[in-house]
Scaffold this active site. Structure first.
Site, PDB file in Angstrom:
ATOM      1  N   CYS A   6       0.809  -1.221   0.000  1.00 39.78           N
ATOM      2  CA  CYS A   6       0.000   0.000   0.000  1.00 39.78           C
ATOM      3  C   CYS A   6       0.840   1.267   0.000  1.00 39.78           C
ATOM      4  CB  CYS A   6      -0.947   0.006   1.202  1.00 39.78           C
ATOM      5  SG  CYS A   6      -2.268  -1.202   1.015  1.00 39.78           S
ATOM      6  N   ILE A   7       2.115   1.154   0.281  1.00 37.49           N
ATOM      7  CA  ILE A   7       2.931   2.369   0.379  1.00 37.49           C
ATOM      8  C   ILE A   7       3.868   2.485  -0.818  1.00 37.49           C
ATOM      9  CG2 ILE A   7       4.501   3.708   1.808  1.00 37.49           C
ATOM     10  CD1 ILE A   7       1.849   3.207   3.138  1.00 37.49           C
TER      11      ILE A   7
END
Lengths: 105, 155
Positions: free
Chosen positions: A104-105
């Site tokens: 997600c990052i």
């Protein structure tokens, strides 16, 4: 299951164009995949990222996210987006013949 | 695919850790997927891009039932700082950057960061009070014009 032809070889890819079998990939296919992915020309800097993706996949079994690329590949986040405007980790993974990085990052 | 999302505009209205991070993660993730992304900071969300405040954003320990902490305890001095420190350490382990670094990274992805004019007027803030990554302070009308053709997310 879609099939794509790169450098004269038929390869199985998923709906998003990622190789189902990373071992079917070879460097000569990269320019054709890049064109499919909207990257017209592969410069040395593109290749730095593609080889790093491939290396990370070989080492860890998964491709890195943009965050990791920006910290570890020697190419800054800003430049990564200049090289691959439609998503550096996603496009470089596709061109490197490895699965789409999850993270997600 | 005709229903593919190609553009998102994310409004950040809260100044708590849990109010800001989801918006930053969504904006960064949108760019990573090749979408166009804009962040619009309004009201207390401006703290995320406020010089001097961005690095002191805290998790809400009062009025936050999800934290499973008694309200009275959450209100004690220092509890918010301790909880924030705990979460910061956990996030660092997952390689989630601190807010100022995250803001810088998101700007580097090519996403647009904007302050809300009404809120800046209200809090008497100028562009100089906000981090350099903020491109401009814009009106709600300009925000809607900029968001045309995309999805708007309010957090």
């Amino acid at each position: 299951m879609p099939t794509a032809t790169y450098a004269g070889h038929d390869v199985d890819v998923n709906d998003e164009g990622f190789f189902l079998d990373p071992s079917a990939w070879s460097e000569e296919m990269a320019p054709d995949i890049a064109k499919d992915a909207g990257v017209d020309e592969l410069t040395d800097r593109h290749w730095d990222v593609i080889r790093f993706m491939r290396h990370e996949y070989d080492e860890h079994g998964a491709g890195p996210t943009v965050r990791v690329l920006g910290k570890a590949s020697g190419v800054s986040v800003k430049e990564l987006y200049q090289l691959f405007p439609k998503g550096p980790a996603k496009l470089a993974a596709r061109i490197a013949g490895i699965p789409k990085p999850r993270g997600c990052i | 695919m005709t229903d593919e999302i190609t553009k998102v505009s994310i409004v950040v209205s809260k100044g708590s850790l849990e109010g800001i991070y989801p918006a930053l993660i969504m904006a960064n993730g949108a760019r990573a997927e090749g979408m166009e992304a804009n962040l619009f900071f309004t009201f207390f969300g401006l703290d995320a891009v406020h010089k001097g405040r961005a690095e002191h954003v805290k998790v809400a320990t009062v009025g936050n039932p999800g934290l499973h902490l008694a309200t009275l305890v959450g209100g004690l001095p220092g509890v918010s700082s301790v909880m924030t420190h705990y979460l910061d350490r956990k996030m660092a382990k997952l390689d989630i950057p601190p807010i100022p670094e995250f803001i810088e990274m998101i700007a580097d992805t090519g996403a647009g960061l904007y302050g809300c004019k009404a809120s800046c007027d209200l809090f008497e803030l100028t562009k100089d009070d906000l981090v350099d990554q903020v491109k401009d302070i814009i009106t709600v009308g300009e925000f809607f014009a900029m968001s045309a053709g995309g999805q708007i997310i309010f957090t």
